[in-house]
Design a protein around this motif. Sequence first.
Motif, PDB file in Angstrom:
ATOM      1  N   ASP A  52       0.859  -1.191   0.000  1.00  0.00           N
ATOM      2  CA  ASP A  52       0.000   0.000   0.000  1.00  0.00           C
ATOM      3  C   ASP A  52       0.889   1.232   0.000  1.00  0.00           C
ATOM      4  O   ASP A  52       1.539   1.524   1.007  1.00  0.00           O
ATOM      5  CB  ASP A  52      -0.904   0.019   1.233  1.00  0.00           C
ATOM      6  N   TYR A  54       1.470   5.297  -0.366  1.00  0.00           N
ATOM      7  CA  TYR A  54       0.856   6.610  -0.208  1.00  0.00           C
ATOM      8  C   TYR A  54       1.885   7.656  -0.607  1.00  0.00           C
ATOM      9  O   TYR A  54       3.047   7.560  -0.225  1.00  0.00           O
ATOM     10  CB  TYR A  54       0.451   6.846   1.256  1.00  0.00           C
ATOM     11  N   ARG A  78      -2.065   5.746  -3.431  1.00  0.00           N
ATOM     12  CA  ARG A  78      -3.048   6.709  -2.925  1.00  0.00           C
ATOM     13  C   ARG A  78      -2.328   8.034  -2.687  1.00  0.00           C
ATOM     14  O   ARG A  78      -1.302   8.086  -2.006  1.00  0.00           O
ATOM     15  CB  ARG A  78      -3.654   6.196  -1.625  1.00  0.00           C
ATOM     16  N   HIS A  79      -2.872   9.103  -3.249  1.00  0.00           N
ATOM     17  CA  HIS A  79      -2.248  10.419  -3.120  1.00  0.00           C
ATOM     18  C   HIS A  79      -2.905  11.201  -1.998  1.00  0.00           C
ATOM     19  O   HIS A  79      -4.124  11.361  -1.972  1.00  0.00           O
ATOM     20  CB  HIS A  79      -2.336  11.179  -4.452  1.00  0.00           C
ATOM     21  N   ALA A 104      -6.732   8.336   5.518  1.00  0.00           N
ATOM     22  CA  ALA A 104      -6.162   7.333   4.614  1.00  0.00           C
ATOM     23  C   ALA A 104      -6.115   5.949   5.275  1.00  0.00           C
ATOM     24  O   ALA A 104      -5.611   4.999   4.680  1.00  0.00           O
ATOM     25  CB  ALA A 104      -4.757   7.758   4.192  1.00  0.00           C
TER      26      ALA A 104
END
Length: 121
Positions: A52, A54, A78-79, A104
Amino acid sequence: MNGTDKVIIVEGTSDKRKIQAIIKEPVEIICTNGTIGLSKMDDLVDRLYGRDVYILVDADTAGEKLRKMFKREFPEARHLYVDRAFTEVENTPFRYLAAILLSAGIDIDTKYIEKDDESGI
């Protein structure tokens, strides 16, 4: 791998230190030191596959350039965004950063949400 599936990519060591102070779970934090070359990017893609990822970079020209690279190379990442009013991750208040990380799904020390701590590191 260091035993965690979550990785946050930031620009600098001061960003890393500030985020480490907030996070309560094991998360690998990688610094790009502002720029990243093609070979380092390739190494990251290989090393971070299946994790995952980020992306938390500054809200400035250099940060946006990095973000575009990561969108191309890590489309599944994920931003996370800091408000343009703060411009840099290191200038973002702890409380605001904690809220970004919490949204998040990253476990944070709740003391950063409970009080309005605007101090830096």
